[in-house]
Design a protein around this motif. Structure first.
Motif, PDB file in Angstrom:
ATOM      1  N   GLN A  73       0.823  -1.210   0.000  1.00  0.00           N
ATOM      2  CA  GLN A  73       0.000   0.000   0.000  1.00  0.00           C
ATOM      3  C   GLN A  73       0.856   1.258   0.000  1.00  0.00           C
ATOM      4  OE1 GLN A  73      -2.534  -0.551   3.413  1.00  0.00           O
ATOM      5  NE2 GLN A  73      -4.036  -1.779   2.287  1.00  0.00           N
ATOM      6  N   GLN A  74       2.027   1.187   0.615  1.00  0.00           N
ATOM      7  CA  GLN A  74       2.923   2.347   0.633  1.00  0.00           C
ATOM      8  C   GLN A  74       3.420   2.700  -0.758  1.00  0.00           C
ATOM      9  OE1 GLN A  74       6.063   1.702   3.509  1.00  0.00           O
ATOM     10  NE2 GLN A  74       4.609   1.221   5.144  1.00  0.00           N
ATOM     11  N   ARG A  75       3.366   1.730  -1.681  1.00  0.00           N
ATOM     12  CA  ARG A  75       3.780   1.991  -3.056  1.00  0.00           C
ATOM     13  C   ARG A  75       2.584   2.010  -4.005  1.00  0.00           C
ATOM     14  NH1 ARG A  75       9.184  -1.083  -4.765  1.00  0.00           N
ATOM     15  NH2 ARG A  75       8.814   0.347  -6.505  1.00  0.00           N
ATOM     16  N   ASP A  76       1.396   2.102  -3.431  1.00  0.00           N
ATOM     17  CA  ASP A  76       0.144   2.193  -4.205  1.00  0.00           C
ATOM     18  C   ASP A  76      -0.062   0.981  -5.103  1.00  0.00           C
ATOM     19  OD1 ASP A  76      -0.542   4.710  -3.146  1.00  0.00           O
ATOM     20  OD2 ASP A  76       0.754   5.726  -4.583  1.00  0.00           O
ATOM     21  N   VAL A  77       0.305  -0.189  -4.603  1.00  0.00           N
ATOM     22  CA  VAL A  77       0.114  -1.439  -5.335  1.00  0.00           C
ATOM     23  C   VAL A  77      -1.123  -2.148  -4.795  1.00  0.00           C
ATOM     24  CG1 VAL A  77       1.064  -3.718  -5.836  1.00  0.00           C
ATOM     25  CG2 VAL A  77       2.566  -1.705  -5.851  1.00  0.00           C
ATOM     26  N   ASP A  78      -2.046  -2.494  -5.669  1.00  0.00           N
ATOM     27  CA  ASP A  78      -3.255  -3.209  -5.262  1.00  0.00           C
ATOM     28  C   ASP A  78      -2.902  -4.649  -4.888  1.00  0.00           C
ATOM     29  OD1 ASP A  78      -4.838  -0.988  -5.787  1.00  0.00           O
ATOM     30  OD2 ASP A  78      -5.238  -1.603  -7.859  1.00  0.00           O
ATOM     31  N   THR A  79      -3.559  -5.165  -3.866  1.00  0.00           N
ATOM     32  CA  THR A  79      -3.267  -6.522  -3.391  1.00  0.00           C
ATOM     33  C   THR A  79      -4.543  -7.317  -3.155  1.00  0.00           C
ATOM     34  OG1 THR A  79      -3.209  -5.785  -1.079  1.00  0.00           O
ATOM     35  CG2 THR A  79      -1.103  -5.857  -2.281  1.00  0.00           C
ATOM     36  N   VAL A  80      -4.364  -8.629  -3.222  1.00  0.00           N
ATOM     37  CA  VAL A  80      -5.382  -9.589  -2.815  1.00  0.00           C
ATOM     38  C   VAL A  80      -4.684 -10.544  -1.861  1.00  0.00           C
ATOM     39  CG1 VAL A  80      -6.930 -11.444  -3.544  1.00  0.00           C
ATOM     40  CG2 VAL A  80      -6.618  -9.426  -5.007  1.00  0.00           C
ATOM     41  N   THR A  81      -5.280 -10.843  -0.719  1.00  0.00           N
ATOM     42  CA  THR A  81      -4.615 -11.693   0.264  1.00  0.00           C
ATOM     43  C   THR A  81      -5.418 -12.955   0.536  1.00  0.00           C
ATOM     44  OG1 THR A  81      -5.669 -10.626   2.174  1.00  0.00           O
ATOM     45  CG2 THR A  81      -3.593  -9.681   1.373  1.00  0.00           C
ATOM     46  N   GLU A  82      -4.692 -14.024   0.815  1.00  0.00           N
ATOM     47  CA  GLU A  82      -5.336 -15.280   1.205  1.00  0.00           C
ATOM     48  C   GLU A  82      -4.383 -16.087   2.078  1.00  0.00           C
ATOM     49  OE1 GLU A  82      -7.151 -19.329  -0.843  1.00  0.00           O
ATOM     50  OE2 GLU A  82      -7.665 -17.369  -1.683  1.00  0.00           O
TER      51      GLU A  82
END
Length: 293
Positions: A73-82
């Motif tokens: 998030q600090q680099r504005d990258v979208d993520t999906v977690t599992e």
């Protein structure tokens, strides 16, 4: 070209090093990063865990992906977690198929000791079986990671798998604005001692040069003019590739997971295995479709 990147993580130092590169790639390609943690509950696991042990591992996994998500998030990258449990390599492969992943990124080794989740054998199994390209990174002092890639090397033997790797390598060079290097390696030791060695060498070199010409034509048709195309000799295929990437200051090597068999083989599974284990730079492995394998 990489819109969906899967990063299986165990929170180890190796994973942390690799994740920095994952974020670089995600920013470059405007990609979504999928963060997956797998608690190893396979029967082959070193520990036979009880239910409460698995719950603890899952909690640790949730903390691991949460920390990685915060960094993204600090680099504005979208993520999906599992976070899940099971046999790691199977879960990784299943996830990549279910979520239409374009690239899997893994360190060559993770945690050491009994609590390890992501280990060399897991990475090797994913490399051998995943249908999508797998980028492996050595997270030790000898490893070198440069991004954006400036020089991409594609060794080729003309096999279906090598051609698939060539296609991916050309696309990566194009997307990264990198120079493309083509290499055909010939192992001198494989020739043995024979009065016909000179003839064999000449035939092998002609064949290798034709492979390079074909590969260069393919790349040019795709809009990428190769910077170099070289036939190199060495004591072994993998050593010849390692020497070339060091001398030419290569940033990424793209290889097929298997190649030709028989006397004229240049690039095959054992070579790729060795490169994944020993290459100081990232190795992008490509597996040919099942019908071509």
């Amino acid at each position: 070209m990489f819109e969906q990147i899967l990063f299986p993580t165990d929170g180890s130092n190796g994973a942390v090093v690799a994740f920095d590169h994952v974020l670089d790639l995600a920013v470059r390609h405007n990609a979504t990063v999928h963060l997956l943690n797998v608690a190893d509950t396979s029967q082959s696991s070193v520990l036979r865990r009880q239910d409460d042990d698995v719950e603890t591992l899952v909690q640790e996994g949730e903390r691991t992906v949460r920390e990685a998500e915060n960094n993204a998030q600090q680099r504005d990258v979208d993520t999906v977690t599992e976070v899940t449990s099971g046999e790691p390599y199977r879960k990784i492969i299943d996830y990549s198929e279910t979520h239409e992943i374009d690239l899997v990124v893994m360190p060559t080794h993770g945690r050491q000791g009994l609590e390890r989740f992501l280990i060399g054998s897991t990475t090797e199994r994913v490399v051998r079986r995943a249908d999508v390209p797998v980028l492996t990174i050595r997270p030790d002092d000898d490893g070198t990671i440069t991004h954006p890639y400036q020089d991409v090397l594609v060794p080729t033997d003309g096999s279906d798998c090598a051609n698939q790797a060539l296609s991916v390598g050309v696309a990566v060079a194009d997307a990264e604005g990198a120079e493309l290097h083509l290499l055909s390696a010939i192992a001198i030791a494989a020739l043995g001692v024979d009065v016909r060695v000179d003839i064999q060498m000449e035939m092998l070199e002609e064949s290798a040069q034709q492979l390079l010409d074909d590969a260069a034509t393919f790349a040019a048709d795709a809009g990428v003019e190769p910077t170099s195309k070289a036939v190199e000799y060495g004591p072994s295929i993998h050593q010849t590739i390692l020497t070339y990437l060091e001398e030419q200051d290569i940033d990424l090597v793209v290889v097929g997971t298997h190649g030709r068999t028989g006397f004229d083989r240049y690039l095959l599974g054992s070579v790729t295995d060795y490169l994944v284990r020993t290459s100081p730079i990232p190795v992008l492995t490509v597996r040919a479709p099942e019908s071509d394998s």
